[in-house]
Design a protein around this motif. Structure first.
Motif: not given
Length: 235
Positions: A100, A118, A120
Motif C-alpha cells: 500500500t 492511498r 494498493r
C-alpha cells in the motif's frame, strides 16, 4: 469527467495577531461542486483533511495525519513537493500479496489536477491496482496547501501536546467543509423552524452562497437549502 472552474484559497486569519496554525481552501468543480482542503497543526504534526474524498467508492471526509518524528524535515519535504507540484511518496506498507502506497500524484488523472491517494498494488503483475482513498484537487490548490504547510511547520515543537488520533470534526451543513473544535463555528437561530448548527464562518456570513452563484456549479439540494436559509436570515 468535468473540470475545476476556479479555486478560492483562504488566507490565514488570526485575530490575536499570533501566527495561525490552520488554513483551508476550496475548489469549485463543474460537476462535483465544492471540494475543500484543510491544513492544520495536530499536536506536533500536521493534519490534512480532504472533504470530500473518495473512500472505497464513497464520498466522505478524509483526515490524514502526518507525524513529525524528525524535527520537521519530512513535513518540509511534503510541503515543498506540494508547492512545486512534484510527486511525493509519503510511505509504503507491505501486506500479504500486496503493498500500500500513500502518495501525491501531480497532473493525475489529467493535467492541472493532482491526486492525494492511498493505492494498493498487488505483487501479481496481472492484478488490479486499487485506489482505496483519493482526493483530486487543482494543482494550484495543492500548491497553496503546501505553502501554508511550510508556514506551519516552524511553529511545531516537542512541547506540543501529542495527537495520536486526528481531532474529531463535523461537516458544515452549508458546504461540507470540515469544522474542527479549534475552528470557529456558528449557530443560526430564528432562521427557520430549527436552528442551523455547526456553520463555518464563510457560510454564516453568506460568502459561500455568493461564491457558488459566481462559479455557477452544482450544489447538493440539502446544502442549497441551508445556504438559502442563511441568506434569508441575513436580509
Amino acid at each position: 469527467m468535468g473540470r475545476h472552474k476556479q479555486h478560492k484559497p483562504r488566507r490565514p486569519r488570526c485575530e490575536s495577531g499570533q501566527p495561525t496554525t490552520e488554513w483551508f481552501g476550496t475548489a469549485f468543480h463543474s460537476t462535483r461542486g465544492m471540494q475543500h482542503l484543510d491544513v492544520r497543526q495536530s499536536g506536533n504534526g500536521i493534519l490534512i483533511t480532504s472533504s470530500p474524498a473518495e473512500i472505497d467508492g464513497v464520498l466522505a471526509a478524509w483526515p490524514l495525519r502526518l507525524r513529525n518524528d524528525d524535527d520537521g524535515e519530512g513535513l518540509t519535504e511534503v510541503g515543498a513537493a506540494l508547492t512545486a507540484g512534484r510527486g511525493h511518496v509519503f510511505g509504503v506498507t507491505e501486506g500479504p500479496g500486496h503493498r500500500t502506497v500513500l502518495a501525491f500524484l501531480p497532473d493525475h488523472p489529467e493535467e492541472g489536477v493532482g491526486t492525494l491517494a492511498r493505492v494498493r498494488t498487488p505483487e501479481d503483475p496481472d492484478g488490479d491496482v486499487v485506489f482505496e482513498r483519493s482526493a483530486e484537487r487543482p494543482m494550484g490548490l495543492w500548491a497553496e496547501a503546501g505553502e501554508n504547510l511550510l508556514r506551519i511547520v516552524p511553529l511545531l515543537g516537542p512541547d506540543a501536546p501529542p495527537a495520536d488520533e486526528p481531532e474529531d470534526c463535523l461537516l458544515c451543513p452549508g458546504c461540507y467543509r470540515p469544522v474542527y473544535e479549534s475552528s470557529s463555528s456558528h449557530t443560526l437561530i430564528g432562521a427557520g423552524p430549527m436552528p442551523v448548527i455547526g456553520l463555518c464562518r464563510l457560510c454564516a456570513e453568506g460568502t459561500t452562497l455568493r461564491s457558488l452563484r459566481q462559479a455557477d456549479v452544482p450544489v447538493d439540494p440539502q446544502q442549497r437549502a441551508v445556504l438559502e436559509t442563511v441568506a434569508a436570515a441575513l436580509v
